[in-house]
Motif scaffolding. Structure first.
Motif, short mmCIF file in Angstrom:
data_model
loop_
_atom_site.label_atom_id
_atom_site.label_comp_id
_atom_site.label_asym_id
_atom_site.label_seq_id
_atom_site.Cartn_x
_atom_site.Cartn_y
_atom_site.Cartn_z
N LEU A 26 -0.91 6.38 -1.33
CA LEU A 26 -1.31 6.24 0.04
C LEU A 26 -0.89 5.03 0.25
CD1 LEU A 26 -4.68 8.04 0.96
CD2 LEU A 26 -2.41 8.60 1.89
N ILE A 27 -0.19 4.45 1.55
CA ILE A 27 -0.18 3.19 2.11
C ILE A 27 -0.91 3.27 3.64
CG2 ILE A 27 0.92 1.25 2.91
CD1 ILE A 27 3.36 1.95 0.92
N LEU A 28 -2.00 2.67 3.78
CA LEU A 28 -2.67 2.45 5.15
C LEU A 28 -2.37 1.21 5.86
CD1 LEU A 28 -6.13 3.56 3.83
CD2 LEU A 28 -4.16 5.18 4.49
N VAL A 29 -1.65 1.20 6.79
CA VAL A 29 -1.38 0.15 7.61
C VAL A 29 -1.91 0.27 8.76
CG1 VAL A 29 0.86 -1.02 8.62
CG2 VAL A 29 1.33 0.32 6.75
N ALA A 30 -2.70 -1.03 8.88
CA ALA A 30 -3.42 -1.17 10.20
C ALA A 30 -3.24 -2.58 10.87
CB ALA A 30 -5.01 -1.33 9.76
N GLY A 31 -3.36 -2.59 12.23
CA GLY A 31 -3.50 -3.71 13.24
C GLY A 31 -4.64 -3.93 13.85
N GLY A 32 -5.19 -5.21 13.32
CA GLY A 32 -6.54 -5.62 14.06
C GLY A 32 -7.48 -4.43 13.94
N ARG A 58 -4.67 8.47 -5.93
CA ARG A 58 -5.01 7.90 -7.16
C ARG A 58 -4.44 6.24 -7.13
NH1 ARG A 58 -7.77 11.16 -7.64
NH2 ARG A 58 -7.76 12.90 -9.43
N ASN A 59 -3.53 6.27 -5.86
CA ASN A 59 -3.13 4.70 -5.62
C ASN A 59 -3.08 4.43 -4.20
OD1 ASN A 59 -2.20 3.83 -8.36
ND2 ASN A 59 -0.83 5.48 -8.02
N VAL A 60 -3.84 3.52 -3.76
CA VAL A 60 -3.91 3.13 -2.38
C VAL A 60 -3.89 1.82 -2.05
CG1 VAL A 60 -5.48 3.16 -0.21
CG2 VAL A 60 -5.97 5.02 -2.07
N LEU A 61 -2.92 1.54 -1.11
CA LEU A 61 -2.51 0.04 -0.85
C LEU A 61 -2.82 -0.14 0.72
CD1 LEU A 61 -1.19 -2.86 -0.98
CD2 LEU A 61 1.02 -1.75 -0.52
N VAL A 62 -3.74 -1.05 0.87
CA VAL A 62 -3.99 -1.20 2.37
C VAL A 62 -3.37 -2.59 2.88
CG1 VAL A 62 -6.14 -1.61 4.21
CG2 VAL A 62 -6.42 -0.22 2.20
N VAL A 63 -2.57 -2.15 4.06
CA VAL A 63 -1.78 -3.52 4.59
C VAL A 63 -2.58 -3.70 5.99
CG1 VAL A 63 0.55 -4.03 5.29
CG2 VAL A 63 0.35 -2.75 3.41
N TRP A 64 -2.96 -4.71 6.13
CA TRP A 64 -3.91 -5.13 7.16
C TRP A 64 -3.45 -6.47 8.01
CZ3 TRP A 64 -9.50 -7.20 7.71
CH2 TRP A 64 -9.92 -6.96 8.90
N ASP A 169 6.04 10.81 -4.06
CA ASP A 169 5.81 10.96 -2.62
C ASP A 169 4.53 9.96 -2.09
OD1 ASP A 169 7.56 13.19 -1.54
OD2 ASP A 169 6.59 14.05 -3.15
N VAL A 170 4.95 9.34 -1.16
CA VAL A 170 3.94 8.13 -0.55
C VAL A 170 3.53 8.50 0.67
CG1 VAL A 170 3.50 5.77 -0.23
CG2 VAL A 170 4.72 6.47 -2.21
N GLY A 171 2.48 8.82 1.37
CA GLY A 171 1.93 8.97 2.53
C GLY A 171 1.55 7.83 3.08
N VAL A 172 2.28 7.38 4.46
CA VAL A 172 1.92 6.11 5.01
C VAL A 172 1.28 6.47 6.40
CG1 VAL A 172 3.06 3.94 5.94
CG2 VAL A 172 4.07 4.98 3.91
N ILE A 173 -0.01 5.94 6.41
CA ILE A 173 -0.79 6.20 7.54
C ILE A 173 -0.98 5.14 8.55
CG2 ILE A 173 -2.66 7.18 8.74
CD1 ILE A 173 -3.16 8.56 6.10
#
Length: 211
Positions: A26-32, A58-64, A169-173
């Motif tokens: 997973l990649i979790l992309v957040a703004g503010g 199993r792998n989570v990257l948070v981009v904030w 496969d990478v889920g980007v939310i």
């Protein structure tokens, strides 16, 4: 005398299976303030790991991306070690944070960090990249990276993730303003079109506060 109260109930809304439980990566992309639902997602993942419930990630990257560093304390609302002390054995969680309108950590925030926890070590390079390594077990993650005066380079992020995670496969939310969502979606399309067999394939999903 009995009073009658009429109530109206709507929902639930959204996909019947939460997107964050559909991917191992997973990649979790957040703004503010868009980080808020992702803190709930992380909490859900950690509780599932702790309770032995089915949990795919199993792998989570948070981009904030935030404008000012005074927004960073939002991360303190979740104590991952307290929820699941052994989570790092089951799931790898990393944070990449971008403070867009500050070129370096403010003196006030640095002072607050020092007063709150003397175990925080801050390392900075010439590009304004700050790596926070915290020895305290109650910290979010010892691999949290904070960059000042820059915005996320999604082409670089996807390339790095693709090399690190491989052909998966990478889920980007994404949760944030329309400009952020369109930027993420555009770069995903560009990456997937030219991807090689050994590269990851990214799947775009958006999260909104709107009903």
């Amino acid at each position: 005398m009995t009073k009658t109260i009429t109530a109206s109930v709507e929902g639930p809304y959204g996909h019947e299976t939460p997107y964050h439980l559909m991917y191992e990566n997973l990649i979790l992309v957040a703004g503010g303030i868009g980080i808020s639902p992702f803190l709930a997602i992380l909490s859900d993942i950690l509780h599932r790991v702790r309770d032995g419930k089915p949990c795919l990630p199993r792998n989570v990257l948070v981009v904030w991306a935030v404008k000012k560093s005074d927004e960073l304390p939002l991360l303190s609302t979740i104590d991952m070690e307290s929820i699941c002390p052994f989570f790092s054995d089951k799931v790898n969680i990393e944070f990449n944070i971008f403070v867009t309108r500050e070129s370096q950590p403010s003196l006030a925030s640095a002072k607050d960090e020092h007063e709150q926890d003397d175990t925080i070590k801050v390392e900075s390079d010439q590009n304004g990249t700050v790596s926070q390594k915290t020895l305290n077990q109650n910290s979010l993650d010892s691999s949290t990276i904070i960059q000042y005066g820059t915005r996320p380079d999604f082409k670089e992020i996807y390339g790095t993730v693709s090399k690190k995670w491989g052909s998966v496969d990478v889920g980007v939310i994404v949760c944030g303003p329309p400009t952020l969502q369109s930027s993420v979606a555009k770069e995903i399309r560009s990456h997937n079109i030219v991807r090689q067999r050994q590269d990851a394939i990214f799947h775009f999903n958006s999260h909104s506060f709107d009903l």
